[in-house]
Scaffold this active site. Structure first.
Site, PDB file in Angstrom:
ATOM      1  N   ASP A 126       0.915  -1.147   0.209  1.00 43.66           N
ATOM      2  CA  ASP A 126       0.027  -0.053   0.007  1.00 43.66           C
ATOM      3  C   ASP A 126       0.995   1.318   0.136  1.00 43.66           C
ATOM      4  O   ASP A 126       1.717   1.246   0.969  1.00 43.66           O
ATOM      5  CB  ASP A 126      -0.754  -0.079   1.425  1.00 43.66           C
ATOM      6  CG  ASP A 126      -2.264   0.404   1.103  1.00 43.66           C
ATOM      7  OD1 ASP A 126      -2.330   1.547   0.272  1.00 43.66           O
ATOM      8  OD2 ASP A 126      -3.148  -0.130   1.705  1.00 43.66           O
ATOM      9  N   GLU A 181      -6.835   3.836  -5.737  1.00 42.78           N
ATOM     10  CA  GLU A 181      -7.875   4.111  -4.827  1.00 42.78           C
ATOM     11  C   GLU A 181      -8.440   5.364  -5.467  1.00 42.78           C
ATOM     12  O   GLU A 181      -7.832   6.434  -5.003  1.00 42.78           O
ATOM     13  CB  GLU A 181      -7.716   4.036  -3.574  1.00 42.78           C
ATOM     14  CG  GLU A 181      -9.200   4.241  -2.716  1.00 42.78           C
ATOM     15  CD  GLU A 181      -8.861   4.774  -1.205  1.00 42.78           C
ATOM     16  OE1 GLU A 181      -9.654   4.279  -0.457  1.00 42.78           O
ATOM     17  OE2 GLU A 181      -7.935   5.324  -1.001  1.00 42.78           O
ATOM     18  N   HIS A 234     -11.400  -2.984   4.013  1.00 35.48           N
ATOM     19  CA  HIS A 234     -10.998  -2.430   5.372  1.00 35.48           C
ATOM     20  C   HIS A 234     -11.846  -1.241   5.773  1.00 35.48           C
ATOM     21  O   HIS A 234     -11.840  -0.838   6.827  1.00 35.48           O
ATOM     22  CB  HIS A 234      -9.598  -2.250   5.841  1.00 35.48           C
ATOM     23  CG  HIS A 234      -9.001  -1.168   4.873  1.00 35.48           C
ATOM     24  ND1 HIS A 234      -8.825  -1.408   3.767  1.00 35.48           N
ATOM     25  CD2 HIS A 234      -8.755  -0.083   5.283  1.00 35.48           C
ATOM     26  CE1 HIS A 234      -8.270  -0.219   3.029  1.00 35.48           C
ATOM     27  NE2 HIS A 234      -7.987   0.528   4.407  1.00 35.48           N
ATOM     28  N   ASP A 235     -12.481  -0.444   4.818  1.00 33.14           N
ATOM     29  CA  ASP A 235     -13.001   0.795   5.088  1.00 33.14           C
ATOM     30  C   ASP A 235     -14.485   0.728   5.226  1.00 33.14           C
ATOM     31  O   ASP A 235     -15.157   1.686   5.922  1.00 33.14           O
ATOM     32  CB  ASP A 235     -12.807   1.820   3.992  1.00 33.14           C
ATOM     33  CG  ASP A 235     -11.278   2.118   4.345  1.00 33.14           C
ATOM     34  OD1 ASP A 235     -10.466   2.206   5.118  1.00 33.14           O
ATOM     35  OD2 ASP A 235     -10.728   2.707   2.940  1.00 33.14           O
TER      36      ASP A 235
END
Ligand code: GLC
Length: 445
Positions: A96, A249, A302-303
């Protein structure tokens, strides 16, 4: 054909995947011990949510050193061993990369304050708001100046118009590629560059198709982000990355993605992720994204709400089928393959934006900690007795086995892709000779 074109990428949230030393927090050695799960599933690669040192205001997305590993997760040697073990098994490794902001505790913030974005006046210079709510400007107590933060105040935004920032990030990219990383997921890159005149965002017109907090939803983010100049800045990352995979993203509607795809390989299909579980809406989201040909399909991360919670347990098989039969790359969040739902969180709140619920540990067996740790887990297991990898391995009809079969069978799906018009709550499409029809049953309220 590049390796990632039809790849399945498994998202690992390192703190919650496998703990190897009993401190209750997952780590890189733990991930290495569990790689055979990924091999059994048949995925091509895994993406590690941030592994860098971080004061954890945003759980790793506030980085205080881009070229080290958080001691709680391991060391650079552990990273090297993980990469070697992954490559031996034919798995690729994505990291990431968080280029928009650092942690406020990153030494750069004091040593290179001109790498950040400061207000020219004594106070916020405009109406920009942070993604987590509230103004995007905070006062730095040490200097009395106001700095920009698109996310938490602990995450000051870097100034990508400064060539030194660009160079520093090119160095970070090269550092990890030399250590064997195969690509990066690029965090929040529609926020990479802001208007150089710091103009006010105008009021929103129409509805934004992705969820926003109330104050953010009132504005049209054309100056605080999504700038055309971002593409050039991303070009610098591309230059350093060579042909390593870059997945963006971009928290924007599908119609904005083609610009970003000039320099990135893939962008996440967020309208698909947020589509209500309803055949007509899904079809619309799929149609627009599929035309771009290079989106990364995803159903959770994960959000946001976990898949099982969002679509309901009765729809998990249909959701898996949809995710894994669409044309192109698919990202799968750890735990979705066993149907893990949102958890309750813990006694203490870690993430102020309420995302602890989606970050509970992986459940490997039916023991009270789900086999995640021998210690006290940082977030408790959700329901290991009802749901775990070991039990589902023993049951050929389980969701886990379905994921594996779909990952195997998707290799044989053909082109072209064509969406079909079907009534009655069905999403249907052709993949070459095959016709796929998926019944989408609304989640009972
Ligand atoms: C991305 C991450 C999220 C993080 C934010 C700020 O949206 O997925 O977890 O809070 O960026 O870095």
């Amino acid at each position: 054909m590049p390796w990632w074109e039809q790849a399945v990428v498994y998202q690992i949230y390192p703190r919650s995947f496998q703990d190897s030393d009993g401190d209750g927090v997952g780590d890189l050695r733990g991930i290495r011990e569990r790689l055979d799960h990924l091999v059994w599933l048949g995925v091509d690669a895994f993406w590690l949510s941030p592994i860098y040192p971080s004061p954890l205001a945003d759980f790793g997305y506030d980085v205080s050193d881009y070229t080290a590993v958080d001691p709680q997760l391991g060391s650079l040697e552990d990273f090297d061993e993980l990469v070697a073990a992954a490559h031996e098994r034919g798995l690729r490794v994505l990291l990431d990369l968080i280029p928009c902001h650092t942690s406020i505790e990153h030494p750069w913030f004091r040593e290179h304050s001109d790498w950040y974005i400061w207000s020219p006046v004594d106070g916020p210079p405009n109406n920009w708001v942070s993604a987590f709510g509230g103004p995007a400007w905070s006062r730095d107590e040490q200097t009395g100046r106001w700095y920009l933060h698109s996310f938490y105040p602990e995450q000051p935004d870097l100034d990508w118009r400064n060539p030194e920032v660009v160079e520093a990030f090119q160095g970070v990219v090269r550092f990890w590629l030399e250590r064997g990383a195969d690509g990066f997921r690029l965090d929040a890159i529609d926020r990479l560059i802001k208007d150089d005149q710091l103009r006010d965002d105008p009021p929103a017109s129409g509805t934004f198709p992705l969820p926003l907090r109330d104050d953010a939803a009132k504005l049209r983010r054309i100056y605080s982000g999504n700038r055309p100049e971002a593409i050039e800045a991303l070009g610098a990352i591309r230059e350093a990355a060579g042909d390593a995979l870059l997945v963006g993203e971009v928290f924007q509607p599908t119609s904005e993605y083609s610009r970003y795809l000039q320099v990135l390989d893939l962008v996440f299909a967020f309208e698909f992720l947020f589509s209500p579980w309803n055949a007509e809406r899904l079809r619309a989201a799929i149609g627009a994204a599929a035309e771009l040909r290079r989106v990364a399909w995803l159903m959770s991360n994960h959000d946001f709400e976990r898949l099982a919670t969002r679509v309901g347990p009765e729809n998990l098989r249909a959701a898996a089928m949809l995710l894994l039969t669409l044309p192109g790359a698919a990202f799968l969040y750890q735990g979705d393959e066993i149907g893990l739902a949102n958890g309750p969180g813990a006694d203490r709140t870690y993430d102020r934006a309420g995302r602890d619920l989606m970050r509970h540990p992986m459940q490997w067996d039916s023991s009270p900690t789900g086999g995640f740790t021998t210690g006290d887990p940082w977030l408790p297991a959700v329901d290991p007795a009802e749901r775990n990898v070991e039990a589902q391995l023993d049951d050929p009809d389980s969701l886990l086995h379905l994921y594996r079969r779909l990952i195997e069978e998707r290799k044989h799906l053909g082109e072209p892709f064509r969406l079909l018009d079907k009534d009655g709550g069905i999403v249907a499409f052709e993949r070459g000779e095959d016709e796929i029809a998926i019944a989408v049953t609304p989640k009972p309220s």
